[in-house]
Design a protein around this motif. Structure first.
Motif, short mmCIF file in Angstrom:
data_model
loop_
_atom_site.label_atom_id
_atom_site.label_comp_id
_atom_site.label_asym_id
_atom_site.label_seq_id
_atom_site.Cartn_x
_atom_site.Cartn_y
_atom_site.Cartn_z
N GLY A 342 0.79 -1.23 0.00
CA GLY A 342 0.00 0.00 0.00
C GLY A 342 0.82 1.27 0.00
N THR A 343 2.09 1.19 -0.34
CA THR A 343 2.92 2.39 -0.31
C THR A 343 3.52 2.73 -1.66
OG1 THR A 343 4.92 1.14 0.33
CG2 THR A 343 3.52 2.02 2.10
N ARG A 344 4.05 1.73 -2.38
CA ARG A 344 4.83 2.00 -3.59
C ARG A 344 4.22 1.34 -4.82
NH1 ARG A 344 9.82 4.21 -3.36
NH2 ARG A 344 10.49 4.87 -1.27
N GLN A 345 4.22 2.09 -5.91
CA GLN A 345 3.75 1.55 -7.18
C GLN A 345 4.60 0.37 -7.62
OE1 GLN A 345 2.69 4.90 -10.00
NE2 GLN A 345 3.60 6.12 -8.34
N SER A 346 5.88 0.43 -7.32
CA SER A 346 6.78 -0.64 -7.75
C SER A 346 6.45 -1.98 -7.10
CB SER A 346 8.24 -0.26 -7.44
OG SER A 346 8.40 0.04 -6.06
N THR A 347 5.88 -1.95 -5.91
CA THR A 347 5.51 -3.21 -5.24
C THR A 347 4.48 -3.96 -6.09
OG1 THR A 347 5.91 -2.24 -3.06
CG2 THR A 347 4.55 -4.23 -3.15
N TYR A 348 3.49 -3.25 -6.60
CA TYR A 348 2.42 -3.89 -7.36
C TYR A 348 2.85 -4.29 -8.76
CZ TYR A 348 -0.38 -2.53 -3.42
OH TYR A 348 -0.86 -2.40 -2.14
N ARG A 349 3.96 -3.74 -9.23
CA ARG A 349 4.51 -4.16 -10.52
C ARG A 349 5.46 -5.34 -10.38
NH1 ARG A 349 5.22 1.64 -11.24
NH2 ARG A 349 7.43 1.36 -10.71
N ASN A 350 5.81 -5.68 -9.16
CA ASN A 350 6.80 -6.71 -8.92
C ASN A 350 6.18 -8.09 -9.13
OD1 ASN A 350 8.39 -8.70 -7.25
ND2 ASN A 350 9.67 -6.90 -6.95
N ALA A 351 6.76 -8.86 -10.03
CA ALA A 351 6.21 -10.18 -10.37
C ALA A 351 6.24 -11.12 -9.17
CB ALA A 351 6.99 -10.79 -11.53
N ASN A 352 7.26 -11.01 -8.33
CA ASN A 352 7.34 -11.86 -7.14
C ASN A 352 6.17 -11.59 -6.20
OD1 ASN A 352 9.81 -13.15 -7.83
ND2 ASN A 352 10.93 -11.33 -7.16
N PHE A 353 5.85 -10.31 -6.04
CA PHE A 353 4.72 -9.94 -5.18
C PHE A 353 3.40 -10.40 -5.80
CE2 PHE A 353 1.45 -6.72 -4.08
CZ PHE A 353 1.30 -7.06 -2.74
N GLN A 354 3.22 -10.19 -7.07
CA GLN A 354 1.98 -10.60 -7.74
C GLN A 354 1.77 -12.10 -7.61
OE1 GLN A 354 -0.55 -9.11 -9.26
NE2 GLN A 354 0.14 -7.00 -9.02
N ASP A 355 2.82 -12.87 -7.73
CA ASP A 355 2.71 -14.33 -7.63
C ASP A 355 2.36 -14.78 -6.22
OD1 ASP A 355 3.29 -14.58 -10.30
OD2 ASP A 355 5.41 -15.06 -9.99
N ALA A 356 2.91 -14.07 -5.22
CA ALA A 356 2.74 -14.50 -3.83
C ALA A 356 1.49 -13.96 -3.17
CB ALA A 356 3.97 -14.08 -3.01
N ALA A 357 1.02 -12.80 -3.61
CA ALA A 357 -0.07 -12.10 -2.91
C ALA A 357 -1.35 -12.18 -3.75
CB ALA A 357 0.32 -10.64 -2.67
N LEU A 358 -2.20 -13.13 -3.42
CA LEU A 358 -3.45 -13.29 -4.15
C LEU A 358 -4.40 -12.11 -3.92
CD1 LEU A 358 -4.14 -17.08 -3.44
CD2 LEU A 358 -3.07 -16.04 -5.46
N PHE A 359 -4.10 -11.33 -2.89
CA PHE A 359 -4.95 -10.18 -2.55
C PHE A 359 -4.50 -8.90 -3.23
CE2 PHE A 359 -1.51 -10.73 0.51
CZ PHE A 359 -0.90 -9.49 0.49
N ALA A 360 -3.43 -8.93 -4.01
CA ALA A 360 -2.80 -7.71 -4.51
C ALA A 360 -3.76 -6.84 -5.30
CB ALA A 360 -1.58 -8.07 -5.37
N ASP A 361 -4.49 -7.43 -6.24
CA ASP A 361 -5.38 -6.62 -7.08
C ASP A 361 -6.52 -6.03 -6.28
OD1 ASP A 361 -3.82 -7.12 -9.29
OD2 ASP A 361 -5.07 -8.76 -10.04
N ALA A 362 -7.11 -6.83 -5.39
CA ALA A 362 -8.22 -6.33 -4.57
C ALA A 362 -7.76 -5.20 -3.66
CB ALA A 362 -8.83 -7.46 -3.74
#
Length: 435
Positions: A342-362
């Motif tokens: 919830g702080t950085r745009q780069s976090t949500y662009r990170n493929a590792n985060f997208q793969d691990a966090a099923l809640f990312a888009d919501a």
């Protein structure tokens, strides 16, 4: 209860931060949740780079934290060098000169911060607190219980659908409650949720002339539904439940739904913490007559009191703790599903985060949909979703939270609780000279 911890240096840092040569002891006031505890555990990475700095941690629950840091900064106590504050305090205290402006190195990439979060922690374009994590609110629910009940919850449900799901999932004989909501009094506790719920029913805190509107039909409808829902489908003792209490209940498999901070998603989907980690799904906060203001916007952030004797060292620590490099460190050490979000745009662009966090888009959708400048159905004079960004709100919201908890316990009727809150707010606003 206070918990003082001094951490010794152990390993190497990953962040590039300004040079510090002076010895300094930093006292850091923070909140006792999972991400802040991780920050303490990883702090040796910072101390290896800066062996002349010592960190003393003072840990509180949310209510105590707000009381302690507010008292300290308003009285000029100088007890803390780094404070954990939020989007309510940062612009007000920055405007009053109580906080030191945060001047970070170019490597910090301040423009990478989500604009709504960055703006909410600034005054006239100057950043006064750096977000450690940001959040909105959303529905987190047991997909297995929902499926067993034969119910499907869409991504943008309304309150009628949420109540029907809560009823279907409630199994008191087996200690499963259809819905868990905050009931503990506080402007950042039960009122954080209740204000967003009331927004969705068309309510607001103040009209365009700054007069409180707390006895409106919209407020009455929202509070009535809140109390009725918790009484029928919530756990006993809800009047004492805040974030950590409900987190425990959910992780034990005792909540069908939980409407609360998006940051909780990383904890309830962690199999090391949650017994239901594989059976969690997400939806946006429910709408009533509108979806305006239905989900809050908040950030727990780190700030330097202007009276600190170690502003350079404190700023250096904050830059490390809120940097992109720190997020990567948590990902490497704890897993990408556990990073502060919830702080950085780069976090949500990170493929590792997208793969691990099923809640990312919501989570990102919830944060992006919250608009503090337009959070009520009818025009309002204040900025804020679950709070009004004026100095008087903390007192008014705190009192209102007590009244709502009393109504939840059955000590007051809903009309009595709202009438008391209205009278208190009216007196406070008149005394402050709003009208």
């Amino acid at each position: 209860m206070k918990n003082f911890v001094s951490i010794a240096a152990l390993t190497a840092t990953v962040a590039t931060v300004p040079a510090v040569t002076n010895a300094a002891e930093l006292t850091i006031a923070t909140v006792n949740n999972g991400h802040m505890i991780t920050m303490q555990q990883l702090a040796p990475e910072f101390l290896e780079r800066y062996p002349n700095i010592t960190l003393n941690w003072v840990t509180f629950n949310e209510g105590e934290l707000r009381e302690q840091v507010t008292a300290d900064i308003t009285e000029g106590g100088g007890q803390f060098d780094v404070m954990t504050i939020g989007m309510y305090e940062a612009p007000i205290w920055g405007e009053r000169g109580w906080l030191a402006p945060l001047n970070f190195s170019a490597e910090y990439e301040q423009n990478d911060l989500l604009p709504a979060i960055r703006d909410g922690l600034s005054h006239e374009g100057t950043l006064y607190a750096a977000p450690f994590y940001g959040e909105s609110s959303m529905i987190m629910y047991r997909s297995d219980l929902m499926r067993d009940a034969g119910i499907t919850l869409g991504s943008n449900p309304n309150w009628d659908e949420v109540i029907a799901a809560a009823e279907a999932m409630t199994d008191r004989d087996n200690g499963v409650y259809g819905i868990c909501l905050r009931g503990k009094p506080g402007w950042g506790d039960n009122m954080a949720f209740l204000t967003t719920m009331a927004n969705s029913f068309g309510a607001q805190l103040f009209d365009e002339n700054w007069r409180p509107t707390l006895e409106s039909d919209e407020w009455r409808d929202a509070v009535s539904l809140y109390i009725d829902t918790l009484t029928k489908y919530g756990p006993p003792g809800s009047e004492g439940n805040s974030f950590n209490e409900i987190l425990s209940l959910f992780n034990e498999g005792r909540c069908g739904m939980w409407i609360d901070a998006t940051i909780a998603a990383s904890f309830i989907t962690d199999p090391d913490q949650s017994s239901v980690a594989d059976d969690v799904a997400f939806a946006q906060a429910p709408s009533g007559v509108t979806n305006k203001g239905a989900n809050w916007l908040w950030a727990w952030a780190l700030a330097v009191p202007a009276g600190s004797n170690a502003t350079v060292e404190a700023t250096t620590f904050i830059e490390w703790a809120t940097s992109q490099a720190y997020i990567e460190l948590v990902g490497e050490k704890r897993g990408w599903g556990q990073v502060p979000t919830g702080t950085r745009q780069s976090t949500y662009r990170n493929a590792n985060f997208q793969d691990a966090a099923l809640f990312a888009d919501a989570e990102l959708n919830a944060i992006l949909s919250a608009d503090p400048t337009d959070s009520t159905l009818n025009p309002s004079p204040y900025v804020g979703v679950q709070f009004a960004s004026i100095p008087e709100f903390a007192d008014i919201g705190g009192y209102m939270g007590q009244q709502m908890t009393a109504a939840l316990r059955g000590d007051l009727s809903i009309d009595e609780a709202l009438a008391n809150a209205q009278a208190y707010a009216d007196a406070a606003m008149q005394e402050a000279g709003y009208y």
